[in-house]
Design an enzyme around this catalytic site. Structure first.
Site, PDB file in Angstrom:
ATOM      1  N   LYS A 112       0.849  -1.196   0.000  1.00 10.37           N
ATOM      2  CA  LYS A 112       0.000   0.000   0.000  1.00 10.37           C
ATOM      3  C   LYS A 112       0.882   1.244   0.000  1.00 10.37           C
ATOM      4  O   LYS A 112       1.909   1.293   0.669  1.00 10.37           O
ATOM      5  CB  LYS A 112      -0.922   0.000   1.217  1.00 10.37           C
ATOM      6  CG  LYS A 112      -2.055  -1.025   1.083  1.00 10.37           C
ATOM      7  CD  LYS A 112      -3.017  -0.959   2.235  1.00 10.37           C
ATOM      8  CE  LYS A 112      -3.885   0.257   2.241  1.00 10.37           C
ATOM      9  NZ  LYS A 112      -5.044   0.233   1.340  1.00 10.37           N
ATOM     10  N   SER A 113       0.439   2.262  -0.715  1.00 10.10           N
ATOM     11  CA  SER A 113       1.226   3.491  -0.820  1.00 10.10           C
ATOM     12  C   SER A 113       1.373   4.196   0.526  1.00 10.10           C
ATOM     13  O   SER A 113       2.361   4.887   0.756  1.00 10.10           O
ATOM     14  CB  SER A 113       0.620   4.434  -1.859  1.00 10.10           C
ATOM     15  OG  SER A 113      -0.662   4.853  -1.458  1.00 10.10           O
ATOM     16  N   THR A 114       0.412   4.001   1.427  1.00  9.20           N
ATOM     17  CA  THR A 114       0.510   4.614   2.763  1.00  9.20           C
ATOM     18  C   THR A 114       1.811   4.197   3.439  1.00  9.20           C
ATOM     19  O   THR A 114       2.495   5.023   4.045  1.00  9.20           O
ATOM     20  CB  THR A 114      -0.696   4.203   3.630  1.00  9.20           C
ATOM     21  OG1 THR A 114      -1.894   4.612   2.972  1.00  9.20           O
ATOM     22  CG2 THR A 114      -0.632   4.813   5.016  1.00  9.20           C
ATOM     23  N   ALA A 116       4.491   2.632   1.733  1.00 11.00           N
ATOM     24  CA  ALA A 116       5.606   2.907   0.825  1.00 11.00           C
ATOM     25  C   ALA A 116       6.087   4.349   0.955  1.00 11.00           C
ATOM     26  O   ALA A 116       7.291   4.612   0.920  1.00 11.00           O
ATOM     27  CB  ALA A 116       5.195   2.614  -0.613  1.00 11.00           C
ATOM     28  N   ARG A 117       5.171   5.280   1.164  1.00  8.64           N
ATOM     29  CA  ARG A 117       5.533   6.692   1.288  1.00  8.64           C
ATOM     30  C   ARG A 117       6.255   6.996   2.594  1.00  8.64           C
ATOM     31  O   ARG A 117       6.787   8.087   2.775  1.00  8.64           O
ATOM     32  CB  ARG A 117       4.283   7.569   1.163  1.00  8.64           C
ATOM     33  CG  ARG A 117       3.689   7.514  -0.222  1.00  8.64           C
ATOM     34  CD  ARG A 117       2.333   8.169  -0.284  1.00  8.64           C
ATOM     35  NE  ARG A 117       1.647   7.769  -1.498  1.00  8.64           N
ATOM     36  CZ  ARG A 117       0.932   8.577  -2.246  1.00  8.64           C
ATOM     37  NH1 ARG A 117       0.790   9.841  -1.910  1.00  8.64           N
ATOM     38  NH2 ARG A 117       0.348   8.122  -3.324  1.00  8.64           N
ATOM     39  N   THR A 136       2.327 -15.031   4.205  1.00  2.00           N
ATOM     40  CA  THR A 136       3.407 -14.460   5.005  1.00  2.00           C
ATOM     41  C   THR A 136       3.836 -13.158   4.336  1.00  2.00           C
ATOM     42  O   THR A 136       4.127 -13.130   3.140  1.00  2.00           O
ATOM     43  CB  THR A 136       4.592 -15.433   5.133  1.00  2.00           C
ATOM     44  OG1 THR A 136       4.151 -16.583   5.873  1.00  2.00           O
ATOM     45  CG2 THR A 136       5.766 -14.797   5.861  1.00  2.00           C
ATOM     46  N   GLU A 138       6.390  -9.826   4.165  1.00  2.00           N
ATOM     47  CA  GLU A 138       7.730  -9.362   4.502  1.00  2.00           C
ATOM     48  C   GLU A 138       7.734  -7.833   4.476  1.00  2.00           C
ATOM     49  O   GLU A 138       7.427  -7.239   3.449  1.00  2.00           O
ATOM     50  CB  GLU A 138       8.764  -9.900   3.509  1.00  2.00           C
ATOM     51  CG  GLU A 138       8.840 -11.416   3.455  1.00  2.00           C
ATOM     52  CD  GLU A 138       7.942 -12.041   2.383  1.00  2.00           C
ATOM     53  OE1 GLU A 138       7.501 -11.324   1.452  1.00  2.00           O
ATOM     54  OE2 GLU A 138       7.665 -13.244   2.493  1.00  2.00           O
ATOM     55  N   TYR A 171       0.244 -25.289  -8.046  1.00  2.00           N
ATOM     56  CA  TYR A 171       1.080 -25.318  -6.836  1.00  2.00           C
ATOM     57  C   TYR A 171       0.715 -26.522  -5.972  1.00  2.00           C
ATOM     58  O   TYR A 171       1.581 -27.217  -5.449  1.00  2.00           O
ATOM     59  CB  TYR A 171       0.889 -24.008  -6.067  1.00  2.00           C
ATOM     60  CG  TYR A 171       1.883 -23.804  -4.958  1.00  2.00           C
ATOM     61  CD1 TYR A 171       3.142 -23.281  -5.227  1.00  2.00           C
ATOM     62  CD2 TYR A 171       1.572 -24.125  -3.646  1.00  2.00           C
ATOM     63  CE1 TYR A 171       4.069 -23.089  -4.214  1.00  2.00           C
ATOM     64  CE2 TYR A 171       2.489 -23.937  -2.628  1.00  2.00           C
ATOM     65  CZ  TYR A 171       3.734 -23.418  -2.918  1.00  2.00           C
ATOM     66  OH  TYR A 171       4.648 -23.235  -1.909  1.00  2.00           O
TER      67      TYR A 171
END
EC number: 3.5.4.13
Length: 189
Positions: A112-114, A116-117, A136, A138, A171
């Site tokens: 989410k950009s929240t 990332a910013r 999971t 990271e 998978y």
């Protein structure tokens, strides 16, 4: 391969259990009216929440990070509504949501950009056809300051891509090592 809409995500979750629990709208406020980092279905994706279970990286044992021979002592287990990630470090967590990916679908996760910013990067490998489990997550704190992650709030968005044809081997068919994972899962070889 086409990206799937909110209608498709809703139908697959309600009728086939693709996402459990499932929020049919974007949730932006808690029960007390306090703002949240949003989660739930969006136009062409689903924003997942982080559970209260974290593993925060520590180098207190001066171990070498080795994906083939990972030392569990490299993490400190935390159960909390908030996780503080040290500067230039990382943590693992998991989604609240449990996923069951259809055989003709590949799911890609974006942060989410929240976050990332703020210099917090979320990484998740694609959810392959017929994979199921808790995802999971990271989290990398790329800043030189401690960073906060909120449990129970949105952390990443899942995008669903439906193929024109069914894969030959899913998978599940190949017995993937992370199939059916619950909880925060460490590297396996």
């Amino acid at each position: 391969m086409a990206i799937k809409s909110d209608r498709w995500i809703r139908e697959m979750s309600e009728k086939h259990g693709m996402i459990e629990p499932y929020a049919e709208n974007q949730v932006r406020f808690d029960k007390n009216g306090e703002k949240l980092i949003s989660y739930g279905v969006s136009s062409y994706g689903y924003d997942v929440r982080c559970a209260r279970e974290f593993k925060v990286f520590t180098n207190v044992h001066s171990a070498i990070v080795d994906p083939k021979n990972f030392d569990e002592k490299s993490f400190i287990d935390i159960e909390s509504d908030v996780c503080i990630i040290p500067p230039n470090s990382f943590a693992l967590a998991r989604t609240i949501e449990y996923f069951r990916i259809p055989r003709n679908v590949l799911t890609v996760c974006l942060g989410k950009s929240t976050y990332a910013r703020c210099g917090i990067i979320v990484n998740v490998t694609p959810l392959e056809p017929e994979w199921e489990g808790h995802v999971t997550l990271e989290f990398s704190n790329t800043t030189n300051l401690p960073a906060r992650i909120y449990a129970g709030e949105g952390v990443a968005q899942m995008l669903f891509f439906e193929s024109d044809e069914i894969c030959e081997t899913s998978y599940k068919d190949r017995g993937g090592k992370y199939q059916g994972q619950t909880g925060v899962t460490l590297p396996k070889t």
